[in-house]
Write an enzyme that holds these catalytic residues in place. Structure first.
Site, mmCIF file in Angstrom:
data_model
loop_
_atom_site.group_PDB
_atom_site.id
_atom_site.type_symbol
_atom_site.label_atom_id
_atom_site.label_comp_id
_atom_site.label_asym_id
_atom_site.label_seq_id
_atom_site.Cartn_x
_atom_site.Cartn_y
_atom_site.Cartn_z
ATOM 1 N N ASP A 1 0.862 -1.181 0.000
ATOM 2 C CA ASP A 1 0.000 0.000 0.000
ATOM 3 C C ASP A 1 0.901 1.235 0.000
ATOM 4 O OD1 ASP A 1 -1.734 2.120 0.829
ATOM 5 O OD2 ASP A 1 -3.135 0.598 1.563
ATOM 6 N N ASN B 1 5.006 9.735 -0.141
ATOM 7 C CA ASN B 1 5.976 8.634 -0.059
ATOM 8 C C ASN B 1 6.690 8.417 -1.388
ATOM 9 O OD1 ASN B 1 5.618 8.020 2.640
ATOM 10 N ND2 ASN B 1 3.955 6.569 2.256
ATOM 11 N N THR C 1 -10.917 7.675 -19.870
ATOM 12 C CA THR C 1 -10.233 6.649 -20.656
ATOM 13 C C THR C 1 -10.997 5.334 -20.535
ATOM 14 O OG1 THR C 1 -8.174 7.751 -20.073
ATOM 15 C CG2 THR C 1 -7.978 5.532 -20.973
ATOM 16 N N LYS D 1 13.023 11.345 -4.479
ATOM 17 C CA LYS D 1 14.087 12.241 -4.001
ATOM 18 C C LYS D 1 15.299 11.413 -3.555
ATOM 19 C CE LYS D 1 14.220 14.341 0.180
ATOM 20 N NZ LYS D 1 13.697 15.185 1.278
ATOM 21 N N ARG D 2 15.055 10.353 -2.764
ATOM 22 C CA ARG D 2 16.171 9.570 -2.222
ATOM 23 C C ARG D 2 16.991 8.899 -3.323
ATOM 24 N NH1 ARG D 2 17.148 4.392 -1.041
ATOM 25 N NH2 ARG D 2 14.995 3.717 -1.374
ATOM 26 N N ARG E 1 -18.046 2.986 -13.999
ATOM 27 C CA ARG E 1 -17.916 4.143 -14.884
ATOM 28 C C ARG E 1 -18.825 3.953 -16.088
ATOM 29 N NH1 ARG E 1 -11.419 5.193 -14.553
ATOM 30 N NH2 ARG E 1 -11.401 3.014 -13.956
ATOM 31 N N TYR F 1 -11.380 12.817 -4.087
ATOM 32 C CA TYR F 1 -10.584 12.497 -5.274
ATOM 33 C C TYR F 1 -10.008 13.781 -5.889
ATOM 34 C CZ TYR F 1 -9.545 10.392 -9.892
ATOM 35 O OH TYR F 1 -8.941 9.943 -11.044
#
Ligand code: NAD
Ligand code: UDP
Ligand code: UDP
Length: 450
Positions: A171, A212, A288, A218-219, A299, A258
């Protein structure tokens, strides 16, 4: 597969040949042994049958010895039987392995210096799985991270076991420490019923999940592409929507988890770019559709197709005069890859400007089912409108055309035909209680990928 089976058959032939040689060799040694013993008996008729210099391989031969020919036949027969049963076992095992062995779609070979390690979050979902297909076929190493909230293993199962592919059940709300060159960050439920099902989780996924992924980028100094959405424009007052439009979003409505989640995700991308020098790409994706949409996605495309195919009422929320513009999934995937590989760090709309009212769209789908499948008895049924449902949506894609040389190639009708075929097949699979798998080869439509 035939290559492998041929190779195995050859190996088995060799094994049979060598086993025969071994048997002949064994019988020959037995003969020598036997002759030597007779010679020894002749030279010392008083002595018993003792010969310590020779291996005692024929100690079980009775004193009232059978003829040599009988002995050969018996021993050779025993050995052959033993080998034959071992070979049969091996053949059965090889057959089993061949049957269970996964065959993967073909991928290009990329030299080490061109091959990238690419993370696709949400890679088991509808869009993510098509993106994974493209990246794998192009020869890259792909790591999928998914918590399977709306994604499914079977969307990507044709890659499981491939040396360039890895699947991590994870997750994105939890930190992730891996080494990669690029991140396509798609993890987030996308269909209104799915993202409204647990709004707090949707907010966490868009905010903490994106944080995250930016921290990871970045790391390890990776480039990151955020799958943003046309929903950030809300119920737009500018039509068609250009990237410079700031939007019209209700921050406390049912869609806000959302819309606002994606807006803050975009904000974080640019904060990491500015403050930490992370290279970011932001794709604002418009509606899409295509194969591998979830059957219970909710949808409009999947609903209308399934309703038409099953002769159920076609549900229109509100008047049906609201508009949407639909793009086929392979066009989106090409756009995402082009954007990632470009040097455009500001947001880019990726969508097909082919705009229709929802009512028109229902008629189009019903007609396609009528023409290609069966007379659909589906009737239009109006249900109450959804709160905050955007009334019009069409992308302005001039920026994508100009800056990343991208525009949609697949006409909506062609994409719809392919998608109806997919859902028809899904329904049949469900009836036959079989798992389904849509392979990348099945995408070969009558157009060239750019
Ligand atoms: P989808 O629901 O099929 O795929 C989303 C994937 O993310 C699923 O596999 C799901 O299991 C996974 N996921 C959700 N939460 C997660 C979490 N916390 N951790 C790990 N994995 C998680 O949706 P989709 O249509 O493939 O959309 C993919 C992305 O594209 C989404 O970010 C969506 O917002 C964006 N997008 C899609 C559309 C569209 O029309 N399909 C339009 C605009 C934007
Ligand atoms: N993070 C991660 N993987 C990494 C590096 C960071 O998941 O390889 C997470 C980390 O747990 C943190 C977030 O990304 O919560 C933001 O990281 P950053 O380094 O920007 O912030 P900090 O750790 O300093 O709060
Ligand atoms: N819609 C509809 N019937 C359905 C599903 C959706 O009329 O069964 C409408 C919905 O109200 C919206 C449009 O179709 O106006 C597109 O909805 P969808 O959920 O596909 O995506 P959205 O663009 O709203 O995120």
């Amino acid at each position: 597969m035939p290559v492998r089976s041929g190779h195995v058959a050859q190996s088995l032939k060799k094994l049979t040949f060598y086993s025969s040689l071994l048997a002949i060799g064994y019988v020959a040694s037995l003969t020598l042994n036997h002759d030597a013993r007779q010679e020894s008996e002749r030279s010392d008729s008083n002595s018993k049958i003792i010969n310590n210099n020779l291996p005692n391989i024929d100690s079980n031969i009775p004193t009232d010895q059978p003829s040599l020919t009988e002995l050969y036949a018996q021993v050779a027969g025993d050995i052959h039987k033993k080998f034959e049963s071992q070979i049969e076992n091996l053949e059965a095992k090889v057959l089993h392995l061949d049957n269970t062995k996964k065959s993967h779609p073909n991928v290009k070979f990329l030299p080490e210096n061109q091959r990238k390690r690419i993370l696709v979050t949400g890679g088991a979902g509808f869009v993510g799985s098509h993106l994974v297909d493209s990246l794998m076929i192009d020869g890259h190493e792909v790591i999928v991270v998914d918590n399977f909230f709306t994604g499914r293993r079977r969307n990507i199962e044709h890659w499981i076991g491939h040396e360039n592919f890895e699947l991590i059940h994870h997750d994105v709300v939890e930190p992730l420490y891996i080494e990669i060159d690029e991140i396509y960050h798609l993890a987030c439920p996308a269909s209104p019923p799915h993202y409204m099902y647990n709004p707090i989780k949707t907010i966490k996924t868009s905010s903490i999940g994106t944080l995250n992924m930016l921290g990871l980028a970045k790391r390890v100094n990776a480039k990151i592409l955020l799958a943003s959405t046309s929903e950030i424009y809300g119920d737009p007052e500018v039509h068609p929507q250009v990237e410079s439009y700031w939007g019209h979003v209700n921050p406390i409505g049912p869609r806000a988890c959302y819309d606002e989640g994606k807006r803050v995700a975009e904000t974080m991308c640019y904060a990491y770019q500015k403050q930490s020098g992370v290279e970011v790409r932001v794709a604002r994706i418009f509606n899409t559709f295509g194969p591998r949409m979830h059957m219970a996605d909710g949808r409009v495309v999947s609903n209308f197709i399934l309703q038409s195919l099953q002769n159920e009422d076609i549900t229109i929320y509100g008047s049906g005069k609201q508009t949407r513009s639909f793009q086929y999934v392979t066009d989106l995937v090409d756009g995402l890859i082009k954007l990632m590989n470009s040097d455009v760090s500001s947001p880019v709309n990726i969508g097909n400007p082919d705009e229709h009212t929802i009512l028109d769209f229902a008629e189009i789908i019903k007609k396609l089912v009528n023409n290609n499948y069966h007379a659909s008895n589906s009737m239009i049924k109006h249900l109450p409108a959804n709160e905050d449902d955007p009334q019009m949506r069409r992308p302005d894609i001039s920026k994508a055309r100009k800056e990343i040389d991208w525009w949609p190639r697949v006409p909506m009708m062609m994409g719809l035909e392919r998608t109806i075929e997919y859902f028809d097949n899904e329904l049949k699979q469900v009836e036959r209680n079989k798992p389904n798998q849509f392979l990348p080869d099945e995408h070969k439509l009558n157009f060239e990928r750019t």
